[in-house]
Motif scaffolding. Structure first.
Motif, PDB file in Angstrom:
ATOM      1  N   PRO A  12      72.786  83.123  18.677  1.00 15.06           N
ATOM      2  CA  PRO A  12      72.866  83.718  19.976  1.00 15.06           C
ATOM      3  C   PRO A  12      73.802  84.876  20.103  1.00 15.06           C
ATOM      4  CG  PRO A  12      73.828  81.868  20.201  1.00 15.06           C
ATOM      5  CD  PRO A  12      73.802  81.986  18.865  1.00 15.06           C
ATOM      6  N   ILE A  13      74.328  85.376  21.557  1.00 14.97           N
ATOM      7  CA  ILE A  13      75.382  86.291  21.147  1.00 14.97           C
ATOM      8  C   ILE A  13      76.672  85.685  20.918  1.00 14.97           C
ATOM      9  CG2 ILE A  13      76.620  87.566  23.236  1.00 14.97           C
ATOM     10  CD1 ILE A  13      73.893  88.942  22.340  1.00 14.97           C
ATOM     11  N   VAL A  14      76.763  84.568  21.224  1.00 17.14           N
ATOM     12  CA  VAL A  14      78.001  83.797  21.066  1.00 17.14           C
ATOM     13  C   VAL A  14      77.909  82.894  19.736  1.00 17.14           C
ATOM     14  CG1 VAL A  14      79.991  82.545  21.461  1.00 17.14           C
ATOM     15  CG2 VAL A  14      79.049  84.026  23.140  1.00 17.14           C
ATOM     16  N   ILE A  15      78.241  83.136  18.747  1.00 13.90           N
ATOM     17  CA  ILE A  15      78.107  82.015  17.700  1.00 13.90           C
ATOM     18  C   ILE A  15      79.479  81.471  17.117  1.00 13.90           C
ATOM     19  CG2 ILE A  15      76.927  82.004  15.277  1.00 13.90           C
ATOM     20  CD1 ILE A  15      75.708  84.739  15.644  1.00 13.90           C
ATOM     21  N   ALA A  16      79.355  80.160  16.949  1.00 15.52           N
ATOM     22  CA  ALA A  16      80.425  79.344  16.495  1.00 15.52           C
ATOM     23  C   ALA A  16      80.521  79.084  15.038  1.00 15.52           C
ATOM     24  CB  ALA A  16      80.311  77.981  17.229  1.00 15.52           C
ATOM     25  N   VAL A  17      81.623  79.245  14.518  1.00 13.80           N
ATOM     26  CA  VAL A  17      81.671  78.965  12.960  1.00 13.80           C
ATOM     27  C   VAL A  17      81.358  77.433  12.718  1.00 13.80           C
ATOM     28  CG1 VAL A  17      83.009  80.992  12.539  1.00 13.80           C
ATOM     29  CG2 VAL A  17      84.098  78.739  12.961  1.00 13.80           C
ATOM     30  N   PRO A  18      80.763  77.082  11.386  1.00 18.25           N
ATOM     31  CA  PRO A  18      80.783  75.906  11.136  1.00 18.25           C
ATOM     32  C   PRO A  18      82.336  74.962  10.985  1.00 18.25           C
ATOM     33  CG  PRO A  18      80.199  77.113   9.079  1.00 18.25           C
ATOM     34  CD  PRO A  18      80.477  78.107  10.506  1.00 18.25           C
ATOM     35  N   ASP A  19      82.319  73.593  10.927  1.00 19.04           N
ATOM     36  CA  ASP A  19      83.220  72.904  11.099  1.00 19.04           C
ATOM     37  C   ASP A  19      84.153  73.153   9.861  1.00 19.04           C
ATOM     38  OD1 ASP A  19      82.943  72.001  13.506  1.00 19.04           O
ATOM     39  OD2 ASP A  19      82.121  69.922  12.907  1.00 19.04           O
ATOM     40  N   ASP A  20      83.611  73.468   8.379  1.00 18.71           N
ATOM     41  CA  ASP A  20      83.875  73.601   7.479  1.00 18.71           C
ATOM     42  C   ASP A  20      84.136  75.108   6.980  1.00 18.71           C
ATOM     43  OD1 ASP A  20      81.319  73.895   7.098  1.00 18.71           O
ATOM     44  OD2 ASP A  20      81.103  72.869   5.284  1.00 18.71           O
ATOM     45  N   ALA A  21      84.073  75.976   7.812  1.00 19.23           N
ATOM     46  CA  ALA A  21      84.162  77.230   7.263  1.00 19.23           C
ATOM     47  C   ALA A  21      84.727  78.217   8.347  1.00 19.23           C
ATOM     48  CB  ALA A  21      82.929  77.803   6.928  1.00 19.23           C
ATOM     49  N   CYS A  22      85.200  79.438   8.138  1.00 19.03           N
ATOM     50  CA  CYS A  22      85.859  80.361   9.086  1.00 19.03           C
ATOM     51  C   CYS A  22      84.685  81.418   9.184  1.00 19.03           C
ATOM     52  CB  CYS A  22      87.075  80.598   8.694  1.00 19.03           C
ATOM     53  SG  CYS A  22      87.977  81.350  10.140  1.00 19.03           S
ATOM     54  N   GLN A  23      83.616  81.384   8.604  1.00 15.30           N
ATOM     55  CA  GLN A  23      82.631  82.410   8.930  1.00 15.30           C
ATOM     56  C   GLN A  23      81.300  81.889   9.085  1.00 15.30           C
ATOM     57  OE1 GLN A  23      82.484  84.768   5.376  1.00 15.30           O
ATOM     58  NE2 GLN A  23      83.971  86.528   6.105  1.00 15.30           N
ATOM     59  N   ALA A  24      80.703  82.702  10.034  1.00 10.13           N
ATOM     60  CA  ALA A  24      79.266  82.274  10.648  1.00 10.13           C
ATOM     61  C   ALA A  24      78.255  82.941   9.969  1.00 10.13           C
ATOM     62  CB  ALA A  24      79.216  82.060  12.198  1.00 10.13           C
ATOM     63  N   PRO A  25      77.332  82.372   9.712  1.00  9.27           N
ATOM     64  CA  PRO A  25      75.902  83.165   9.272  1.00  9.27           C
ATOM     65  C   PRO A  25      75.121  83.653  10.470  1.00  9.27           C
ATOM     66  CG  PRO A  25      75.435  80.623   9.279  1.00  9.27           C
ATOM     67  CD  PRO A  25      76.731  80.778   9.607  1.00  9.27           C
ATOM     68  N   VAL A  26      74.770  84.956  10.186  1.00 11.38           N
ATOM     69  CA  VAL A  26      74.402  85.815  11.261  1.00 11.38           C
ATOM     70  C   VAL A  26      73.125  86.499  11.188  1.00 11.38           C
ATOM     71  CG1 VAL A  26      74.576  87.755  12.992  1.00 11.38           C
ATOM     72  CG2 VAL A  26      76.606  86.254  12.349  1.00 11.38           C
ATOM     73  N   GLN A  27      71.974  86.280  11.936  1.00 11.27           N
ATOM     74  CA  GLN A  27      70.695  87.077  11.694  1.00 11.27           C
ATOM     75  C   GLN A  27      70.663  87.910  13.019  1.00 11.27           C
ATOM     76  OE1 GLN A  27      67.251  85.819   9.413  1.00 11.27           O
ATOM     77  NE2 GLN A  27      66.102  86.272  11.133  1.00 11.27           N
ATOM     78  N   VAL A  28      70.267  89.202  12.945  1.00  8.38           N
ATOM     79  CA  VAL A  28      69.793  89.886  14.037  1.00  8.38           C
ATOM     80  C   VAL A  28      68.648  90.737  13.751  1.00  8.38           C
ATOM     81  CG1 VAL A  28      70.670  91.883  15.619  1.00  8.38           C
ATOM     82  CG2 VAL A  28      72.453  90.251  14.691  1.00  8.38           C
ATOM     83  N   THR A  29      67.957  90.504  14.597  1.00  8.87           N
ATOM     84  CA  THR A  29      66.355  90.956  14.644  1.00  8.87           C
ATOM     85  C   THR A  29      66.141  92.209  15.729  1.00  8.87           C
ATOM     86  OG1 THR A  29      65.468  88.965  13.722  1.00  8.87           O
ATOM     87  CG2 THR A  29      63.975  90.362  14.450  1.00  8.87           C
TER      88      THR A  29
END
Length: 469
Positions: A12-29
């Motif tokens: 969504p607009i605010v995305i949390a990174v996973p517990d084991d990484a400092c980057q988040a997968p993002v998809q914008v359509t």
């Protein structure tokens, strides 16, 4: 241009990174449409040539005017156009109709009723020559009418169809078609599309309306591809995030989606979606529409921090270590996190290797990550002591054994001196005075002068020591 793009999903607009990484997968359509958007409302006005030459032909057999095939073609063309505009294009607002010959008429005010609009121009044409300036002046009158002005769209597109020369001045007003067309463009930013049918061509129509956006020549207007008149043909869509532009080919579609996929680190990002298309109504190579939003990548995982187990230190006090305290070593806790820049601080207690006093000392550590999340841990170090010295505050070391001064004991009671010779015999409880003094040191060495011993020290000879007594 009649092109629209909307960002429909940002997961969504605010995305949390996973517990084991400092980057988040993002998809914008995003979705692009060639039929425009809700923010565009266009009023269309038809200017239809109804002169003799357009709708009639002379029958050499009967010597009378009769309806020709072109008239049916023109009506079919406008019928299809009306259906497309009012029933399919989301950006259309309404349609008005002006017909003209030697004079012009407002056949239909601005309307959204497709049946009423189609009926307004389906009648057989009027006699007379082609007066293009008359038609353009009637369009201005239609748009200025208070009833129509209240419902007029923010854009105006004029579809002007003629079959002959019309570069003549309106005999009633003296206005030229060039001036009438320029006034519509200046006042309403109108796009004028001309269609040359029958025996005329674009060169002849351009003489009357040189500032048109596009001109189409055809003998069969009913077969025209209506998308060549207005609207846009999609070409491509691009979404840009953090300078990373990802493009998708949208050719051939009327409504197409396109996406951006990737990974983003912590922070806020602008999201720009742009659709590009070919807009024939404005006679330009391409048009674009852009949508802007943003998204934020956050870390919602606190750091981890682990402290050692509690430590119990036991110390035996003696003459050399009379104070109840001891050095204590431990592994200093260090915080860890899925994102870097964790700061670990000791907030209470003593560092590793410090001297810990008797009792319990609590060591507390605090780890804080870049997002402000904090984790705390602590452990206790307890020091206990046991020994003969009960005065734990005493800092002077006692002697290993009491030293008795030579004058301390009673007369006649010899005692061992702190510097007793190795060959000295055991202390005897004898009151006999010494009869002689040794002439030689217990160890080999130079002869020493006789020494007078105190009265309380008794001497023995070697033979005395070896005798049974």
């Amino acid at each position: 241009g009649s092109l629209a793009v909307d960002i429909i999903e940002t997961s969504p607009i605010v995305i949390a990174v996973p517990d084991d990484a400092c980057q988040a997968p993002v998809q914008v359509t995003a979705v692009a449409s060639s039929s425009g958007g809700d923010d565009v409302s266009t009023t269309f006005v038809y200017a239809i040539d109804k002169s003799d030459s357009t709708f009639f032909e002379y029958d050499l057999t009967t010597f009378q005017l009769q309806s020709n095939a072109l008239a049916s073609q023109i009506n079919d063309f406008y019928n299809g156009l009306t259906d497309l505009i009012l029933n399919q294009f989301a950006f259309s607002k309404n349609v008005g109709v002006v017909t003209f010959g030697s004079q012009s008429f407002i056949a239909s005010p601005l309307s959204t009723d497709d049946v009423a609009v189609q009926a307004s121009y389906s009648n057989i044409g009027a006699q007379g020559i082609t007066c293009c300036s008359c038609a353009l002046e009637s369009i201005a009158e239609l748009l200025q009418d208070p009833a129509n002005a209240a419902i007029r769209g923010s854009k105006v597109t004029i579809i002007f169809l003629g079959d002959g020369r019309c570069n003549r001045i309106d005999p009633a007003t003296g206005v030229t078609p060039q001036a009438a067309a320029a006034a519509l463009i200046d006042q309403y930013q109108a796009n004028i599309i001309t269609i040359a049918v029958g025996d005329t061509n674009c060169e002849q129509l351009d003489a009357a309306i040189p500032n048109r956006q596009e001109c189409i020549e055809t003998d069969t207007p009913a077969s025209l591809d209506l998308n060549t008149l207005f609207g846009a043909t999609l070409l491509n869509g691009t979404i840009t995030i953090d300078s990373d532009a990802q493009s998708t080919d949208l050719s051939g579609g009327e409504q197409e989606s396109f996406i951006w996929q990737g990974s983003l680190g912590l922070g806020s990002y602008d999201v720009v979606a742009t659709a590009t298309g070919q807009d024939t109504s404005e006679n330009v190579a391409s048009v674009t529409d852009t949508e802007l939003t943003f998204l934020q990548i956050v870390d919602q995982t606190p750091p981890t921090l682990s402290c050692p187990s509690d430590k119990l230190v036991f110390k035996e006090l003696d003459a050399r270590t009379p104070v109840c305290a001891d050095s204590v070593f431990y592994t200093t806790p260090v915080g860890d996190d899925n994102c870097p820049s964790v700061v670990t601080l000791q907030t209470t207690g003593l560092v590793s290797g410090a001297t810990y006093p008797e009792g319990t000392t609590t060591n507390t550590f605090e780890a804080t990550d870049a997002s402000g999340f904090t984790t705390v841990c602590s452990f206790n170090v307890t020091v206990t002591c046991e020994g003969p010295n009960t005065n734990r505050a005493e800092t002077n070391s006692p002697t290993a054994s009491p030293t008795i001064s030579p004058t301390q004991g009673p007369a006649g009671s010899p005692t061992q001196s702190p510097t007793v010779s190795p060959t000295q015999g055991p202390t005897a409880n004898s009151t006999e005075s010494p009869t002689s003094s040794p002439t030689q040191s217990p160890t080999s060495g130079p002869t020493q002068s006789p020494t007078t011993l105190p009265s309380y020290i008794q001497t023995y000879s070697k033979s005395d020591c070896l005798s049974d007594n």
